[in-house]
Design a protein around this motif. Structure first.
Motif, PDB file in Angstrom:
ATOM      1  N   VAL A 145      43.521  32.586  21.045  1.00  0.00           N
ATOM      2  CA  VAL A 145      43.361  33.226  22.285  1.00  0.00           C
ATOM      3  C   VAL A 145      42.151  34.719  21.557  1.00  0.00           C
ATOM      4  CG1 VAL A 145      44.287  35.078  23.574  1.00  0.00           C
ATOM      5  CG2 VAL A 145      45.369  32.824  23.309  1.00  0.00           C
ATOM      6  N   PRO A 146      41.296  34.947  22.187  1.00  0.00           N
ATOM      7  CA  PRO A 146      40.403  36.098  21.628  1.00  0.00           C
ATOM      8  C   PRO A 146      40.904  37.355  21.944  1.00  0.00           C
ATOM      9  CG  PRO A 146      39.459  35.143  23.319  1.00  0.00           C
ATOM     10  CD  PRO A 146      40.639  34.231  23.200  1.00  0.00           C
ATOM     11  N   GLU A 147      40.478  38.460  21.423  1.00  0.00           N
ATOM     12  CA  GLU A 147      40.894  39.787  21.746  1.00  0.00           C
ATOM     13  C   GLU A 147      40.505  40.304  23.275  1.00  0.00           C
ATOM     14  OE1 GLU A 147      39.986  44.476  20.555  1.00  0.00           O
ATOM     15  OE2 GLU A 147      39.101  42.968  19.492  1.00  0.00           O
ATOM     16  N   HIS A 148      41.052  40.462  24.025  1.00  0.00           N
ATOM     17  CA  HIS A 148      40.740  41.115  25.388  1.00  0.00           C
ATOM     18  C   HIS A 148      40.926  42.548  25.571  1.00  0.00           C
ATOM     19  CE1 HIS A 148      41.236  36.748  26.014  1.00  0.00           C
ATOM     20  NE2 HIS A 148      40.933  36.978  27.362  1.00  0.00           N
ATOM     21  N   GLN A 149      40.127  43.228  26.302  1.00  0.00           N
ATOM     22  CA  GLN A 149      40.241  44.764  26.726  1.00  0.00           C
ATOM     23  C   GLN A 149      39.859  44.814  28.165  1.00  0.00           C
ATOM     24  OE1 GLN A 149      37.228  46.818  24.150  1.00  0.00           O
ATOM     25  NE2 GLN A 149      38.532  46.094  22.191  1.00  0.00           N
ATOM     26  N   VAL A 150      40.725  45.479  28.820  1.00  0.00           N
ATOM     27  CA  VAL A 150      40.642  45.805  30.193  1.00  0.00           C
ATOM     28  C   VAL A 150      39.666  46.992  30.393  1.00  0.00           C
ATOM     29  CG1 VAL A 150      41.758  45.945  32.493  1.00  0.00           C
ATOM     30  CG2 VAL A 150      42.943  45.028  30.629  1.00  0.00           C
ATOM     31  N   LEU A 151      38.589  46.743  31.235  1.00  0.00           N
ATOM     32  CA  LEU A 151      37.568  47.945  31.441  1.00  0.00           C
ATOM     33  C   LEU A 151      38.305  49.006  32.437  1.00  0.00           C
ATOM     34  CD1 LEU A 151      34.223  46.435  31.572  1.00  0.00           C
ATOM     35  CD2 LEU A 151      35.524  46.998  29.734  1.00  0.00           C
ATOM     36  N   THR A 152      38.175  50.174  32.262  1.00  0.00           N
ATOM     37  CA  THR A 152      38.465  51.187  33.243  1.00  0.00           C
ATOM     38  C   THR A 152      37.314  51.047  34.322  1.00  0.00           C
ATOM     39  OG1 THR A 152      36.986  52.938  32.353  1.00  0.00           O
ATOM     40  CG2 THR A 152      39.371  52.681  31.445  1.00  0.00           C
ATOM     41  N   ASN A 153      37.609  51.685  35.614  1.00  0.00           N
ATOM     42  CA  ASN A 153      36.713  51.782  36.637  1.00  0.00           C
ATOM     43  C   ASN A 153      35.226  51.948  36.282  1.00  0.00           C
ATOM     44  OD1 ASN A 153      38.444  50.549  38.437  1.00  0.00           O
ATOM     45  ND2 ASN A 153      39.377  52.605  39.110  1.00  0.00           N
ATOM     46  N   ASP A 154      35.290  53.324  35.402  1.00  0.00           N
ATOM     47  CA  ASP A 154      34.076  54.050  34.801  1.00  0.00           C
ATOM     48  C   ASP A 154      33.404  52.869  33.806  1.00  0.00           C
ATOM     49  OD1 ASP A 154      34.424  56.305  36.485  1.00  0.00           O
ATOM     50  OD2 ASP A 154      35.208  57.233  34.767  1.00  0.00           O
ATOM     51  N   GLU A 155      33.925  52.319  32.945  1.00  0.00           N
ATOM     52  CA  GLU A 155      33.244  51.403  32.112  1.00  0.00           C
ATOM     53  C   GLU A 155      32.844  50.173  33.002  1.00  0.00           C
ATOM     54  OE1 GLU A 155      36.425  52.159  28.200  1.00  0.00           O
ATOM     55  OE2 GLU A 155      36.883  50.657  29.701  1.00  0.00           O
ATOM     56  N   LYS A 156      33.437  49.718  33.815  1.00  0.00           N
ATOM     57  CA  LYS A 156      33.131  48.540  34.632  1.00  0.00           C
ATOM     58  C   LYS A 156      31.817  48.998  35.535  1.00  0.00           C
ATOM     59  CE  LYS A 156      34.260  46.284  39.137  1.00  0.00           C
ATOM     60  NZ  LYS A 156      35.579  46.088  40.060  1.00  0.00           N
ATOM     61  N   LYS A 157      31.687  50.209  36.223  1.00  0.00           N
ATOM     62  CA  LYS A 157      30.495  50.752  36.779  1.00  0.00           C
ATOM     63  C   LYS A 157      29.415  50.709  35.893  1.00  0.00           C
ATOM     64  CE  LYS A 157      28.860  54.617  39.375  1.00  0.00           C
ATOM     65  NZ  LYS A 157      29.195  55.930  39.760  1.00  0.00           N
ATOM     66  N   THR A 158      29.472  51.354  34.392  1.00  0.00           N
ATOM     67  CA  THR A 158      28.434  51.505  33.576  1.00  0.00           C
ATOM     68  C   THR A 158      28.026  50.019  33.173  1.00  0.00           C
ATOM     69  OG1 THR A 158      29.539  53.476  32.725  1.00  0.00           O
ATOM     70  CG2 THR A 158      28.186  52.352  31.261  1.00  0.00           C
ATOM     71  N   LEU A 159      28.901  48.967  33.158  1.00  0.00           N
ATOM     72  CA  LEU A 159      28.605  47.681  32.742  1.00  0.00           C
ATOM     73  C   LEU A 159      27.562  47.091  33.595  1.00  0.00           C
ATOM     74  CD1 LEU A 159      28.837  44.977  30.775  1.00  0.00           C
ATOM     75  CD2 LEU A 159      30.805  44.585  32.749  1.00  0.00           C
ATOM     76  N   LEU A 160      28.055  47.195  34.932  1.00  0.00           N
ATOM     77  CA  LEU A 160      27.510  46.643  36.144  1.00  0.00           C
ATOM     78  C   LEU A 160      25.919  47.245  36.259  1.00  0.00           C
ATOM     79  CD1 LEU A 160      30.430  46.203  38.442  1.00  0.00           C
ATOM     80  CD2 LEU A 160      29.333  44.521  37.082  1.00  0.00           C
ATOM     81  N   GLU A 161      25.924  48.422  36.004  1.00  0.00           N
ATOM     82  CA  GLU A 161      24.507  49.218  36.099  1.00  0.00           C
ATOM     83  C   GLU A 161      23.453  48.977  34.939  1.00  0.00           C
ATOM     84  OE1 GLU A 161      25.655  53.410  36.397  1.00  0.00           O
ATOM     85  OE2 GLU A 161      26.251  53.375  38.624  1.00  0.00           O
ATOM     86  N   ARG A 162      24.241  48.883  33.816  1.00  0.00           N
ATOM     87  CA  ARG A 162      23.561  48.530  32.877  1.00  0.00           C
ATOM     88  C   ARG A 162      22.552  47.111  32.990  1.00  0.00           C
ATOM     89  NH1 ARG A 162      26.949  47.877  27.471  1.00  0.00           N
ATOM     90  NH2 ARG A 162      27.122  50.064  27.689  1.00  0.00           N
ATOM     91  N   TYR A 163      23.420  46.144  33.275  1.00  0.00           N
ATOM     92  CA  TYR A 163      22.790  44.802  33.612  1.00  0.00           C
ATOM     93  C   TYR A 163      22.294  44.525  34.769  1.00  0.00           C
ATOM     94  CZ  TYR A 163      24.634  44.342  28.770  1.00  0.00           C
ATOM     95  OH  TYR A 163      25.034  44.356  27.302  1.00  0.00           O
ATOM     96  N   THR A 164      22.606  45.674  35.868  1.00  0.00           N
ATOM     97  CA  THR A 164      21.900  45.525  37.189  1.00  0.00           C
ATOM     98  C   THR A 164      22.658  44.017  38.069  1.00  0.00           C
ATOM     99  OG1 THR A 164      19.790  46.139  36.411  1.00  0.00           O
ATOM    100  CG2 THR A 164      20.007  45.587  38.699  1.00  0.00           C
ATOM    101  N   LEU A 165      24.120  44.250  37.877  1.00  0.00           N
ATOM    102  CA  LEU A 165      24.760  43.008  38.310  1.00  0.00           C
ATOM    103  C   LEU A 165      25.521  43.558  39.322  1.00  0.00           C
ATOM    104  CD1 LEU A 165      25.886  41.535  34.853  1.00  0.00           C
ATOM    105  CD2 LEU A 165      24.247  40.390  36.450  1.00  0.00           C
ATOM    106  N   LYS A 166      26.023  42.525  40.233  1.00  0.00           N
ATOM    107  CA  LYS A 166      27.068  42.722  41.054  1.00  0.00           C
ATOM    108  C   LYS A 166      28.249  42.027  40.257  1.00  0.00           C
ATOM    109  CE  LYS A 166      24.646  42.305  45.272  1.00  0.00           C
ATOM    110  NZ  LYS A 166      24.240  41.549  46.806  1.00  0.00           N
ATOM    111  N   GLU A 167      29.371  42.584  40.579  1.00  0.00           N
ATOM    112  CA  GLU A 167      30.722  42.062  39.947  1.00  0.00           C
ATOM    113  C   GLU A 167      30.816  40.486  40.269  1.00  0.00           C
ATOM    114  OE1 GLU A 167      33.819  43.739  43.218  1.00  0.00           O
ATOM    115  OE2 GLU A 167      33.585  44.690  41.246  1.00  0.00           O
ATOM    116  N   THR A 168      30.537  40.387  41.294  1.00  0.00           N
ATOM    117  CA  THR A 168      30.863  38.551  41.562  1.00  0.00           C
ATOM    118  C   THR A 168      29.731  37.710  40.864  1.00  0.00           C
ATOM    119  OG1 THR A 168      29.346  39.039  43.303  1.00  0.00           O
ATOM    120  CG2 THR A 168      31.777  38.916  43.984  1.00  0.00           C
ATOM    121  N   GLN A 169      28.762  38.389  39.995  1.00  0.00           N
ATOM    122  CA  GLN A 169      27.730  37.575  39.416  1.00  0.00           C
ATOM    123  C   GLN A 169      28.382  37.309  37.967  1.00  0.00           C
ATOM    124  OE1 GLN A 169      24.532  40.274  40.437  1.00  0.00           O
ATOM    125  NE2 GLN A 169      23.460  38.291  40.634  1.00  0.00           N
TER     126      GLN A 169
END
Length: 210
Positions: A145-169
Motif C-alpha cells: 500500500v503506497p502513501e496516500h495524501q488527501v488534497l484540500t479543496n485549494d490543492e485540488k483546484k491548483t492541481l486541476l488548473e495546472r494540468y487544465t483538467l476536469k476532476e472527472t478526467q
C-alpha cells in the motif's frame, strides 16, 4: 460476547489491536491523537480499562488538529447484532454534542433496517461502519500500500488548473475501496498517491473519489 463484557484473554488481545488501528486511522485523518495512545501496550490497555470491561467502555472522541469543533466519535457496541436502537442512541449523543461524524466498530454487521437508516441520516449525520475483522490489521502498513495524501479543496483546484483538467478526467478510486474507507474519503475528493520508483525516486499519481 452478547453482553459486551470482555473477559477472555483472546478477546482482550483482539481489542488492543483493533483500538490501535482505530487510533492510527484517526491520526491519519488529521485528528488529534497523542503518541502514548498510538503506542498503547497490552499492559497500558489493561491499566486503563481493567482486565474485564465492556466494549462500550472503549468509546473514543477526537477533534481535528486545526479545528476543535470538527469532532468524531468511535463507538464499540456491546451487542453482536447492531440494529436501529443502537444507531438511534448514537445519533442522539452526537446531536447533543453537535458532532456529525462517527465510526461504529461492530462484531458482525448491521441489520438491514439499520443500514437503511444510515442512508436516511446522510448528509447531516455520517456514520461509517467497520467490522472487527477489518480493524485487526492496519492496511496502511501493508508493504504493497503506497502513501496516500488527501488534497484540500485549494490543492485540488491548483492541481486541476495546472494540468487544465476536469476532476472527472483523473483516474478514479471507488469510495468503497479499503484505503478510501480507511481515510474516510468522500465523493469528489482527490487523493495523491506516492509510490517508490527505482528511476525517479518516487512516482506520483492522483485519484478522484467516486
Amino acid at each position: 460476547m452478547a453482553s459486551g463484557l470482555v473477559t477472555d484473554d483472546a478477546g482482550v488481545g483482539r481489542l488492543v489491536r483493533i483500538r490501535s488501528t482505530v487510533m492510527h486511522m484517526l491520526r491519519d485523518r488529521g485528528y488529534l491523537v497523542v503518541e502514548h495512545e498510538l503506542a498503547m501496550t497490552r499492559r497500558d490497555f489493561e491499566r486503563k480499562y481493567g482486565e474485564s470491561f465492556h466494549r462500550e467502555d472503549l468509546l473514543i472522541n477526537k477533534c481535528k488538529k486545526n479545528d476543535p469543533n470538527d469532532q468524531i466519535y468511535v463507538f464499540f457496541p456491546n451487542d453482536e447484532k447492531v440494529g436501529m436502537k443502537h444507531i438511534k442512541k448514537y445519533v442522539e449523543m452526537m446531536n447533543a454534542e453537535k458532532v456529525s461524524r462517527a465510526v461504529v466498530v461492530v462484531q458482525q454487521n448491521l441489520t438491514p433496517f439499520a443500514k437503511s437508516f444510515l442512508q436516511e441520516l446522510e448528509p447531516k449525520i455520517h456514520l461509517e461502519v467497520f467490522q472487527d475483522a477489518e480493524m485487526l490489521i492496519n492496511i496502511k502498513e501493508h508493504v504493497l500500500v503506497p502513501e496516500h495524501q488527501v488534497l484540500t479543496n485549494d490543492e485540488k483546484k491548483t492541481l486541476l488548473e495546472r494540468y487544465t483538467l476536469k476532476e472527472t478526467q483523473l483516474p478514479r478510486i471507488q469510495i468503497t475501496d479499503p484505503i478510501a474507507r480507511y481515510y474516510g474519503l468522500k465523493r469528489g475528493q482527490v487523493v495523491k498517491i506516492i509510490r517508490p520508483s527505482e528511476t525517479a525516486g518516487r512516482y506520483v499519481t492522483y485519484r478522484y473519489v467516486v
